[in-house]
Design a protein around this motif. Structure first.
Motif, PDB file in Angstrom:
ATOM      1  N   HIS A 177      -1.200  -0.562   3.990  1.00  0.00           N
ATOM      2  CA  HIS A 177      -1.099  -1.932   3.956  1.00  0.00           C
ATOM      3  C   HIS A 177      -0.138  -1.953   2.868  1.00  0.00           C
ATOM      4  CE1 HIS A 177      -1.101  -6.328   3.386  1.00  0.00           C
ATOM      5  NE2 HIS A 177      -1.131  -6.293   4.586  1.00  0.00           N
ATOM      6  N   ARG A 227       0.185   4.605   9.884  1.00  0.00           N
ATOM      7  CA  ARG A 227      -1.279   5.202  10.022  1.00  0.00           C
ATOM      8  C   ARG A 227      -1.011   5.927  11.159  1.00  0.00           C
ATOM      9  NH1 ARG A 227      -4.915   6.793   7.463  1.00  0.00           N
ATOM     10  NH2 ARG A 227      -5.062   4.848   6.220  1.00  0.00           N
ATOM     11  N   ASP A 281      -6.837   2.357   4.328  1.00  0.00           N
ATOM     12  CA  ASP A 281      -5.970   1.312   5.012  1.00  0.00           C
ATOM     13  C   ASP A 281      -5.236   0.508   3.839  1.00  0.00           C
ATOM     14  OD1 ASP A 281      -6.624   2.440   7.586  1.00  0.00           O
ATOM     15  OD2 ASP A 281      -8.277   1.007   7.611  1.00  0.00           O
TER      16      ASP A 281
END
Length: 89
Positions: A21, A57, A17
Protein backbone atom coordinates in the motif's frame (compact mmCIF):
# COMPACT_ATOMS: atom_id res chain seq x y z
CA UNK A 1 10.94 6.81 -10.58
CA UNK A 2 10.38 7.85 -7.01
CA UNK A 3 13.25 6.99 -4.67
CA UNK A 4 10.82 6.08 -1.90
CA UNK A 5 9.42 3.12 -3.79
CA UNK A 6 11.38 0.08 -2.69
CA UNK A 7 11.83 -3.32 -4.27
CA UNK A 8 9.26 -5.67 -2.76
CA UNK A 9 10.01 -8.89 -4.63
CA UNK A 10 11.94 -11.86 -3.25
CA UNK A 11 12.18 -10.99 0.42
CA UNK A 12 11.80 -13.30 3.36
CA UNK A 13 9.27 -12.71 4.83
CA UNK A 14 7.30 -11.56 1.76
CA UNK A 15 6.16 -7.96 1.39
CA UNK A 16 3.29 -7.07 3.69
CA UNK A 17 0.05 -5.45 2.57
CA UNK A 18 1.21 -2.28 4.33
CA UNK A 19 4.42 -2.19 2.27
CA UNK A 20 2.47 -2.76 -0.94
CA UNK A 21 0.00 0.00 0.00
CA UNK A 22 2.83 2.43 0.86
CA UNK A 23 4.47 1.79 -2.52
CA UNK A 24 1.11 2.32 -4.25
CA UNK A 25 0.62 5.65 -2.45
CA UNK A 26 4.10 6.80 -3.50
CA UNK A 27 3.45 5.79 -7.10
CA UNK A 28 0.09 7.59 -7.28
CA UNK A 29 1.58 10.68 -5.65
CA UNK A 30 4.37 10.73 -8.22
CA UNK A 31 2.08 10.20 -11.20
CA UNK A 32 -0.56 12.68 -10.02
CA UNK A 33 1.98 15.29 -9.02
CA UNK A 34 0.42 15.89 -5.61
CA UNK A 35 1.08 14.56 -2.15
CA UNK A 36 -2.38 15.52 -0.93
CA UNK A 37 -5.23 15.59 -3.41
CA UNK A 38 -8.00 18.13 -3.08
CA UNK A 39 -11.31 17.00 -1.63
CA UNK A 40 -12.68 16.89 -5.17
CA UNK A 41 -9.95 14.44 -6.19
CA UNK A 42 -9.66 12.39 -2.99
CA UNK A 43 -11.97 9.58 -4.16
CA UNK A 44 -10.11 9.20 -7.46
CA UNK A 45 -6.76 9.26 -5.63
CA UNK A 46 -7.88 6.60 -3.14
CA UNK A 47 -9.33 4.43 -5.91
CA UNK A 48 -6.07 4.67 -7.86
CA UNK A 49 -4.06 3.67 -4.76
CA UNK A 50 -6.30 0.65 -4.22
CA UNK A 51 -6.02 -0.41 -7.87
CA UNK A 52 -2.24 0.00 -7.96
CA UNK A 53 -1.90 -1.93 -4.69
CA UNK A 54 -4.06 -4.75 -6.07
CA UNK A 55 -2.05 -4.89 -9.28
CA UNK A 56 1.20 -4.87 -7.30
CA UNK A 57 0.04 -7.70 -5.05
CA UNK A 58 -1.02 -9.72 -8.13
CA UNK A 59 2.38 -9.12 -9.70
CA UNK A 60 4.33 -10.06 -6.57
CA UNK A 61 2.26 -13.21 -6.09
CA UNK A 62 2.85 -14.22 -9.73
CA UNK A 63 6.62 -13.71 -9.89
CA UNK A 64 8.93 -16.69 -9.54
CA UNK A 65 12.67 -16.75 -9.04
CA UNK A 66 15.40 -19.28 -8.42
CA UNK A 67 17.42 -16.74 -6.43
CA UNK A 68 17.49 -17.10 -2.66
CA UNK A 69 15.28 -14.62 -0.76
CA UNK A 70 16.94 -11.36 0.25
CA UNK A 71 17.34 -10.27 3.85
CA UNK A 72 15.72 -6.90 4.66
CA UNK A 73 18.41 -5.88 7.16
CA UNK A 74 21.24 -6.67 4.75
CA UNK A 75 19.54 -4.74 1.95
CA UNK A 76 18.96 -1.76 4.28
CA UNK A 77 22.65 -1.80 5.25
CA UNK A 78 23.65 -1.80 1.57
CA UNK A 79 21.32 1.15 0.94
CA UNK A 80 22.83 3.07 3.86
CA UNK A 81 26.32 2.41 2.51
CA UNK A 82 25.31 3.65 -0.96
CA UNK A 83 23.78 6.76 0.60
CA UNK A 84 26.96 7.42 2.57
CA UNK A 85 29.00 7.31 -0.62
CA UNK A 86 26.46 9.40 -2.55
CA UNK A 87 25.94 12.08 0.10
CA UNK A 88 29.30 11.90 1.86
CA UNK A 89 27.93 11.25 5.35
Amino acid sequence: MCRNIRTLHNFDPPATDEEVHAAAVQYVRKVSGSTRPSQANQAAFDRAVDEVAAATRTLLDSLHTAAPPKNREEEAAKARARAAVRYGT
